[in-house]
Structures are given as structure tokens and as C-alpha cells.
Motif scaffolding. Structure first.
Motif, PDB file in Angstrom:
ATOM      1  N   TYR A   1      39.410  -2.649  38.507  1.00  0.00           N
ATOM      2  CA  TYR A   1      39.031  -3.881  37.833  1.00  0.00           C
ATOM      3  C   TYR A   1      40.313  -4.424  37.213  1.00  0.00           C
TER       4      TYR A   1
ATOM      5  N   PHE B   1      42.652  -7.651  35.418  1.00  0.00           N
ATOM      6  CA  PHE B   1      42.536  -8.761  34.478  1.00  0.00           C
ATOM      7  C   PHE B   1      43.903  -9.399  34.255  1.00  0.00           C
TER       8      PHE B   1
ATOM      9  N   TYR C   1      45.415 -11.688  31.040  1.00  0.00           N
ATOM     10  CA  TYR C   1      45.231 -12.276  29.718  1.00  0.00           C
ATOM     11  C   TYR C   1      46.461 -13.101  29.374  1.00  0.00           C
TER      12      TYR C   1
ATOM     13  N   PHE D   1      36.765  -7.986  40.317  1.00  0.00           N
ATOM     14  CA  PHE D   1      35.988  -6.759  40.442  1.00  0.00           C
ATOM     15  C   PHE D   1      35.911  -6.328  41.890  1.00  0.00           C
TER      16      PHE D   1
ATOM     17  N   GLU E   1      41.417  -1.845  34.183  1.00  0.00           N
ATOM     18  CA  GLU E   1      40.465  -1.143  33.337  1.00  0.00           C
ATOM     19  C   GLU E   1      40.264   0.271  33.841  1.00  0.00           C
TER      20      GLU E   1
ATOM     21  N   GLY F   1      36.517   1.784  30.727  1.00  0.00           N
ATOM     22  CA  GLY F   1      36.263   0.953  29.564  1.00  0.00           C
ATOM     23  C   GLY F   1      37.469   0.605  28.729  1.00  0.00           C
TER      24      GLY F   1
ATOM     25  N   TYR G   1      36.961  -1.959  19.936  1.00  0.00           N
ATOM     26  CA  TYR G   1      38.214  -1.321  20.346  1.00  0.00           C
ATOM     27  C   TYR G   1      39.330  -1.690  19.368  1.00  0.00           C
TER      28      TYR G   1
ATOM     29  N   PHE H   1      46.126   1.117  24.192  1.00  0.00           N
ATOM     30  CA  PHE H   1      44.782   1.452  23.717  1.00  0.00           C
ATOM     31  C   PHE H   1      44.876   2.527  22.638  1.00  0.00           C
TER      32      PHE H   1
ATOM     33  N   GLY I   1      30.333  -1.892  27.976  1.00  0.00           N
ATOM     34  CA  GLY I   1      31.553  -1.225  27.525  1.00  0.00           C
ATOM     35  C   GLY I   1      32.427  -0.722  28.643  1.00  0.00           C
ATOM     36  N   GLY I   2      32.242  -1.247  29.800  1.00  0.00           N
ATOM     37  CA  GLY I   2      33.073  -0.788  30.912  1.00  0.00           C
ATOM     38  C   GLY I   2      32.741  -1.592  32.135  1.00  0.00           C
ATOM     39  N   ALA I   3      33.052  -1.057  33.300  1.00  0.00           N
ATOM     40  CA  ALA I   3      32.730  -1.686  34.577  1.00  0.00           C
ATOM     41  C   ALA I   3      33.100  -3.163  34.597  1.00  0.00           C
ATOM     42  N   GLY I   4      34.274  -3.458  34.109  1.00  0.00           N
ATOM     43  CA  GLY I   4      34.787  -4.807  34.205  1.00  0.00           C
ATOM     44  C   GLY I   4      34.290  -5.780  33.168  1.00  0.00           C
ATOM     45  N   GLU I   5      33.592  -5.295  32.150  1.00  0.00           N
ATOM     46  CA  GLU I   5      33.111  -6.218  31.128  1.00  0.00           C
ATOM     47  C   GLU I   5      34.285  -6.761  30.325  1.00  0.00           C
ATOM     48  N   THR I   6      34.243  -8.038  30.042  1.00  0.00           N
ATOM     49  CA  THR I   6      35.357  -8.677  29.359  1.00  0.00           C
ATOM     50  C   THR I   6      35.455  -8.192  27.918  1.00  0.00           C
ATOM     51  N   GLN I   7      36.640  -7.832  27.516  1.00  0.00           N
ATOM     52  CA  GLN I   7      36.915  -7.516  26.123  1.00  0.00           C
ATOM     53  C   GLN I   7      37.529  -8.757  25.479  1.00  0.00           C
ATOM     54  N   TYR I   8      36.956  -9.148  24.364  1.00  0.00           N
ATOM     55  CA  TYR I   8      37.413 -10.322  23.630  1.00  0.00           C
ATOM     56  C   TYR I   8      38.266  -9.861  22.454  1.00  0.00           C
ATOM     57  N   PHE I   9      39.468 -10.425  22.380  1.00  0.00           N
ATOM     58  CA  PHE I   9      40.438  -9.958  21.410  1.00  0.00           C
ATOM     59  C   PHE I   9      40.547 -10.884  20.201  1.00  0.00           C
ATOM     60  N   GLY I  10      40.833 -10.269  19.064  1.00  0.00           N
ATOM     61  CA  GLY I  10      41.182 -11.028  17.881  1.00  0.00           C
ATOM     62  C   GLY I  10      42.651 -11.414  17.899  1.00  0.00           C
TER      63      GLY I  10
END
Lengths: 111, 116
Positions: free
Chosen positions: A32, A34, A36, A51, A94, A97, B33, B45, B99-108
Motif C-alpha cells: 500500500y 502513499f 503526502y 492499493f 504501509e 498499519g 498514532y 513511526f 487501522g490498516g489495510a491502506g486506511e488513510t492516516q490524517y496528520f496534525g
């Protein structure tokens, strides 16, 4: 170990010119992937992600990226750069997670 | 559009002092995270957190670090006794349901920590 390499630390392009930012990854399975972007004082904003399926993915702000398994690459492109695209760009893969980032490419845009 | 917020934006502290970095994730997200970026280096990370416990942590996340979700909205990173090498930008991120499998993480926007 899984890793992401962005070979170019800093790139300068003229406004209106095309752009390609390189990203290579090391990962055993189908990754996966990305891209940014980070503008000064801002958080990391997702441009696009891959994906599976179509290897050419479209993102926000006119960006696209192409996944090439044979080259372990996921390069980011834009046909015509705008001055507002000046920022730092991060490629990431990724793993369970958590995101593993490349070192980033800083893009400067000259008038 | 909902966003992740972080406070403070900058923090200066003396070596050996405790600091708490605060984050408010997107309200319906379940996974949280912390990442950090030492100047000139990669974003790394630190830790992931779900259902009030740590899901995974990196080797960087040693005993001097801890995370907590003290209420329904905040997510904190505590560094118990800061060292010079803790100076970095710390990013909080959140993601929705898997929480995984390509889910977008949104950052501050990050907290820049300087340890003197």
C-alpha cells in the motif's frame, strides 16, 4: 527490511513545467503506497494512494502516480507545476498499519 | 472538514524535564498514532494506539515515552525525562475503522520540541 527511498532531496522546477518525484520501495508483498505533501507550518496531507488495480492513480491538486512493480517504484507526477506546489513531498509504504516514510523531496518552484 | 489538531505548536524544555504533547484526533476515528521527525531525517513511526492500549511501538518508544487517551477527545504523548536527542517535530495522526489495510492516516500540524 521494508524501506522507502526518495533519491532526490531537493528539486527546483519552473512554474508551468512538468514534475516527476521519484520513490522506490523495498517490500515483499503488494504494497500500500502513499504520497503526502507538507507545506510550511502544516501537517502531512494525503495526495493519493495505491492499493491494487489500476496502476495509475489520480490524486488531489492535479497529481498522479504510477505503480511499477517491476521497478519497485511509485513516482509522483504533475504535468504543469504551480507556485503553490512548493512544499515537501513524502512517499510512504504501509506495514501493518504503520507508515514507513522516505526522507522527503523538497520542491522549489521558480517563476 | 474535520482535522487533527495538536498543541502546543512549539515547546522548549530543559533536559530532564517532562513534557506532554497533546493531540485531538478526528472525532469518529478509532486508531491513533505518533510519529516524529528529527531535523533533516525521515518521519519515523513511534506508536499506534487502539481501544485504550498500545497496538504497536517502535524501538524508539522506550520506557521514557508513554501515551494516553485521558478522555474522549484527547490523545497525549508524554516524555518523562527529555534528552537532547528528543528534539524533533512530533506528529499525531488518526485513522478510522480498520487501522490498516491502506486506511488513510490524517496528520496534525505537529509540535516542534526543542530540548536544551
Amino acid at each position: 527490511a521494508q524501506s522507502v527511498t526518495q533519491p532526490d532531496i531537493h528539486i527546483t522546477v519552473s512554474e508551468g513545467a512538468s514534475l516527476e518525484l521519484r520513490c522506490n520501495y523495498s517490500y515483499g508483498a503488494t504494497p500500500y503506497l502513499f504520497w503526502y505533501v507538507q507545506s510550511p507550518g502544516q501537517g502531512l496531507q494525503l495526495l493519493l494512494k495505491y492499493f491494487s488495480g489500476d496502476t495509475l492513480v489520480q490524486g488531489i491538486k492535479g497529481f498522479e502516480a504510477e505503480f511499477k512493480r517491476s521497478q519497485s517504484s511509485f513516482n509522483l507526477r504533475k504535468p504543469s507545476v504551480h507556485w503553490s506546489d512548493a512544499a515537501e513531498y513524502f512517499c510512504a509504504v504501509e506495514l501493518a498499519g504503520k507508515l514507513i516514510f522516505g526522507q522527503g523531496t523538497e520542491l522549489s518552484v521558480k517563476p | 472538514e474535520p482535522e487533527v489538531t495538536q498543541t502546543p505548536s512549539h515547546q522548549v524544555t530543559q533536559m530532564g524535564q517532562e513534557v506532554i504533547l497533546r493531540c485531538v484526533p478526528i472525532s469518529n476515528h478509532l486508531y491513533f498514532y505518533w510519529y516524529r521527525q528529527i531535523l533533516g531525517q525521515k518521519v519515523e513511526f513511534l506508536v499506534s494506539f487502539y481501544n485504550n492500549e498500545i497496538s504497536e511501538k517502535s524501538e524508539i518508544f522506550d520506557d521514557q515515552f508513554s501515551v494516553e487517551r485521558p478522555d474522549g477527545s484527547n490523545f497525549t504523548l508524554k516524555i518523562r525525562s527529555t534528552k537532547l536527542e528528543d528534539s524533533a517535530m512530533y506528529f499525531c495522526a488518526s485513522s478510522g475503522t480498520s487501522g490498516g489495510a491502506g486506511e488513510t492516516q490524517y496528520f496534525g500540524p505537529g509540535t516542534r520540541l526543542l530540548v536544551l
